[in-house]
Motif scaffolding. Sequence first.
Motif, PDB file in Angstrom:
ATOM      1  N   CYS A  63       0.795  -1.229   0.000  1.00  0.00           N
ATOM      2  CA  CYS A  63       0.000   0.000   0.000  1.00  0.00           C
ATOM      3  C   CYS A  63       0.827   1.278   0.000  1.00  0.00           C
ATOM      4  O   CYS A  63       0.282   2.353   0.294  1.00  0.00           O
ATOM      5  N   ASP A  64       2.095   1.186  -0.297  1.00  0.00           N
ATOM      6  CA  ASP A  64       2.906   2.410  -0.404  1.00  0.00           C
ATOM      7  C   ASP A  64       2.836   2.959  -1.818  1.00  0.00           C
ATOM      8  O   ASP A  64       3.105   2.254  -2.787  1.00  0.00           O
ATOM      9  N   GLY A  65       2.496   4.232  -1.939  1.00  0.00           N
ATOM     10  CA  GLY A  65       2.338   4.844  -3.247  1.00  0.00           C
ATOM     11  C   GLY A  65       3.619   4.928  -4.049  1.00  0.00           C
ATOM     12  O   GLY A  65       3.614   4.750  -5.268  1.00  0.00           O
ATOM     13  N   VAL A  66       4.750   5.197  -3.380  1.00  0.00           N
ATOM     14  CA  VAL A  66       6.019   5.311  -4.094  1.00  0.00           C
ATOM     15  C   VAL A  66       6.404   3.976  -4.720  1.00  0.00           C
ATOM     16  O   VAL A  66       6.714   3.892  -5.918  1.00  0.00           O
ATOM     17  N   LEU A  67       6.394   2.914  -3.928  1.00  0.00           N
ATOM     18  CA  LEU A  67       6.766   1.608  -4.460  1.00  0.00           C
ATOM     19  C   LEU A  67       5.759   1.138  -5.507  1.00  0.00           C
ATOM     20  O   LEU A  67       6.135   0.482  -6.490  1.00  0.00           O
ATOM     21  N   HIS A  68       4.488   1.474  -5.318  1.00  0.00           N
ATOM     22  CA  HIS A  68       3.476   1.069  -6.294  1.00  0.00           C
ATOM     23  C   HIS A  68       3.742   1.706  -7.657  1.00  0.00           C
ATOM     24  O   HIS A  68       3.819   1.006  -8.676  1.00  0.00           O
ATOM     25  N   LEU A  69       3.891   3.023  -7.684  1.00  0.00           N
ATOM     26  CA  LEU A  69       4.038   3.688  -8.983  1.00  0.00           C
ATOM     27  C   LEU A  69       5.397   3.419  -9.608  1.00  0.00           C
ATOM     28  O   LEU A  69       5.498   3.232 -10.825  1.00  0.00           O
TER      29      LEU A  69
ATOM     30  N   VAL B  89     -10.044  14.608 -15.539  1.00  0.00           N
ATOM     31  CA  VAL B  89      -8.583  14.596 -15.390  1.00  0.00           C
ATOM     32  C   VAL B  89      -8.104  13.157 -15.339  1.00  0.00           C
ATOM     33  O   VAL B  89      -8.753  12.294 -14.726  1.00  0.00           O
ATOM     34  N   ARG B  90      -6.973  12.906 -15.991  1.00  0.00           N
ATOM     35  CA  ARG B  90      -6.220  11.666 -15.808  1.00  0.00           C
ATOM     36  C   ARG B  90      -4.801  12.059 -15.421  1.00  0.00           C
ATOM     37  O   ARG B  90      -4.177  12.844 -16.123  1.00  0.00           O
ATOM     38  N   ALA B  91      -4.310  11.511 -14.342  1.00  0.00           N
ATOM     39  CA  ALA B  91      -2.968  11.880 -13.892  1.00  0.00           C
ATOM     40  C   ALA B  91      -2.342  10.720 -13.139  1.00  0.00           C
ATOM     41  O   ALA B  91      -3.034   9.906 -12.523  1.00  0.00           O
ATOM     42  N   THR B  92      -1.024  10.636 -13.221  1.00  0.00           N
ATOM     43  CA  THR B  92      -0.265   9.753 -12.328  1.00  0.00           C
ATOM     44  C   THR B  92       0.760  10.619 -11.608  1.00  0.00           C
ATOM     45  O   THR B  92       1.536  11.337 -12.238  1.00  0.00           O
ATOM     46  N   MET B  93       0.734  10.536 -10.322  1.00  0.00           N
ATOM     47  CA  MET B  93       1.628  11.344  -9.499  1.00  0.00           C
ATOM     48  C   MET B  93       2.322  10.439  -8.494  1.00  0.00           C
ATOM     49  O   MET B  93       1.687   9.608  -7.842  1.00  0.00           O
ATOM     50  N   LEU B  94       3.624  10.620  -8.351  1.00  0.00           N
ATOM     51  CA  LEU B  94       4.410   9.860  -7.388  1.00  0.00           C
ATOM     52  C   LEU B  94       4.203  10.466  -6.002  1.00  0.00           C
ATOM     53  O   LEU B  94       4.765  11.513  -5.681  1.00  0.00           O
ATOM     54  N   ILE B  95       3.392   9.803  -5.188  1.00  0.00           N
ATOM     55  CA  ILE B  95       3.085  10.260  -3.840  1.00  0.00           C
ATOM     56  C   ILE B  95       3.308   9.098  -2.883  1.00  0.00           C
ATOM     57  O   ILE B  95       2.779   8.001  -3.089  1.00  0.00           O
TER      58      ILE B  95
ATOM     59  N   TRP C  96      -5.473   5.831  -5.028  1.00  0.00           N
ATOM     60  CA  TRP C  96      -5.458   4.923  -6.174  1.00  0.00           C
ATOM     61  C   TRP C  96      -5.654   5.627  -7.519  1.00  0.00           C
ATOM     62  O   TRP C  96      -4.899   5.375  -8.469  1.00  0.00           O
ATOM     63  N   PRO C  97      -6.638   6.525  -7.683  1.00  0.00           N
ATOM     64  CA  PRO C  97      -6.842   7.129  -9.012  1.00  0.00           C
ATOM     65  C   PRO C  97      -5.636   7.899  -9.531  1.00  0.00           C
ATOM     66  O   PRO C  97      -5.356   7.879 -10.737  1.00  0.00           O
TER      67      PRO C  97
ATOM     68  N   ASN D  75     -12.297  16.958 -12.065  1.00  0.00           N
ATOM     69  CA  ASN D  75     -11.300  17.930 -11.621  1.00  0.00           C
ATOM     70  C   ASN D  75     -11.440  18.192 -10.122  1.00  0.00           C
ATOM     71  O   ASN D  75     -10.436  18.393  -9.430  1.00  0.00           O
ATOM     72  N   ALA D  76     -12.684  18.174  -9.631  1.00  0.00           N
ATOM     73  CA  ALA D  76     -12.882  18.377  -8.196  1.00  0.00           C
ATOM     74  C   ALA D  76     -12.216  17.258  -7.386  1.00  0.00           C
ATOM     75  O   ALA D  76     -11.603  17.506  -6.336  1.00  0.00           O
ATOM     76  N   HIS D  77     -12.353  16.016  -7.886  1.00  0.00           N
ATOM     77  CA  HIS D  77     -11.693  14.896  -7.215  1.00  0.00           C
ATOM     78  C   HIS D  77     -10.174  15.059  -7.280  1.00  0.00           C
ATOM     79  O   HIS D  77      -9.470  14.814  -6.290  1.00  0.00           O
ATOM     80  N   TRP D  78      -9.668  15.476  -8.420  1.00  0.00           N
ATOM     81  CA  TRP D  78      -8.229  15.709  -8.570  1.00  0.00           C
ATOM     82  C   TRP D  78      -7.738  16.738  -7.558  1.00  0.00           C
ATOM     83  O   TRP D  78      -6.716  16.535  -6.892  1.00  0.00           O
TER      84      TRP D  78
END
Length: 519
Positions: free
Chosen positions: A157-163, A384-390, A496-497, A506-509
């Motif tokens: 569940c770590d975002g950095v390792l996931h992406l 919006v579609r985005a991938t962000m390293l968080i 996850w998104p 965009n509001a969710h983003w």
Amino acid sequence: MIATLTRSKPDQTGSRQPPSDREATLLGKPMPADRVRGWVVTLVLTAIGGLVRFQNLGFPTDKGTPVFDEKYYAGQAWQILRNGGYEDNAGYEYIVHPPLAKQLIATGEWLFGYDGWGWRFASAIAGTLIILLTIRIARRLTRSTLLGGIAGILVVCDGVLHLQSRMAMLDIFIALFVLAAFACLLADRDQVRSRLATAVREGWIGESRFGPRLGFRWWRFAAGLMVGLSFAVKWSGLYHMAAFGLLCVALDVAARRAAGVRRPWAGTLIRDVAPALWAFVGLAFLIYLGSWWAWFASETGTDRHYVEIANIAPGIFGWIPPALRSLGDYSMNVLHFHETLLTPKNEPHPWESKPWTWPMGLRPMLYYYESGEAAAGCGGADCVRATMLIGTPALWWLALPMLGWGLWRWFFHADWRYATVLVGYLAGLLPWFLNLDRQMYYFYATSLAPFLILGLTLALGQILGHANRGFERRGTGLVVVALYTGLVVANFAWLWPVLNGDTITNAHWQAELWLPSWR
């Protein structure tokens, strides 16, 4: 004889003799007896994590091409695949890292072609293996299958390792090989103590004031192999090579002292340092040179004949073969590139960050972004579609408390478990403070994530407490640990998104961007 697994000697009646105090101190708490269940937990969680890593792996792309820094490494890996293991396009800039990770990326491109699945396949495999290693390491550190399983959930569940497991970049491979080296070091520590316990039990520990010779240590050899592989991915593996080499020596001194060796420091210097230098320096550099095998065998590899073409006089290095001298000069050019990769004063990279922001993930990185008609499908007009390293905040925002508690346990309670974890963590963080003018980015912190999770798991183990401390104490600990683990899972689900490029409003983003520095 000294390699024999430690067990109590039977007396004349056939019963087992209890271990002596010194032997018990050496061996410490035994590994859990539920070996089969331990592997079931490991493999089930690894399989779940693998499914999470591999789902929709081919998305996103930039109209079928790589995104962000994948554009460098996926293309270089394709060169490697075409040429049989080496890069040869001297006009293509930024061939500034050793070839191993790009060779691994090329294996995926060989299997699936030049598409998202192809150039990300090897990264997803590496990210899945990190899950398995983290579970086994946590189980060895805590002597608890439950805590090993909790560490597995956290690492999934770590975002950095996931992406990073879903990007054709190099840092996930650094994290894999560094973590594998750490696992080997822990196994070596336990093996060394088992061999010394045998000497204590059989009464010949004091035959030499320096202690016994420990025989060939395959786990130390494997640790050197792994740090060599990390060095063959990126030169930053050198920092872990030095840190783990020193850690290995420190663990040897502690083991000899616990065994009652009269001169533990001298014994370690005489018996252990030379083999450790061979494993962590000699072997590691041989592995690094071996990663250039295709380049050495080529005629057109980048700068393969640099000294001949540039007509560089060998001077005192005339005894070194021209190919090695060419690699040396090529490496000096690469070093110059890295030393002069400075942040422009008037035009910094919009997603650059400095290492003091990495522990808490204060400046993430946007890898991919589309909006409007290109991202349609959210049920509204503004998508919006985005991938962000968080980094998952429920994990990363506890980095500083983890470091503080770990240092307290290390220095005031001599807790070797926190000491080893912090060595791995700090070896990935502190060296970046040496040149703060250099361009740096959050993805450099990928190797920190497993050690952060291991440190948190150790703290959770203390919160959980021992099973024999009473139902109320144990029950309270279980509730706290369960609530925290659930919080991490929920936090990961919320992110996850933006970790996977799902279509959202965009509001969710905007709701995903919790801090001003995330924008």
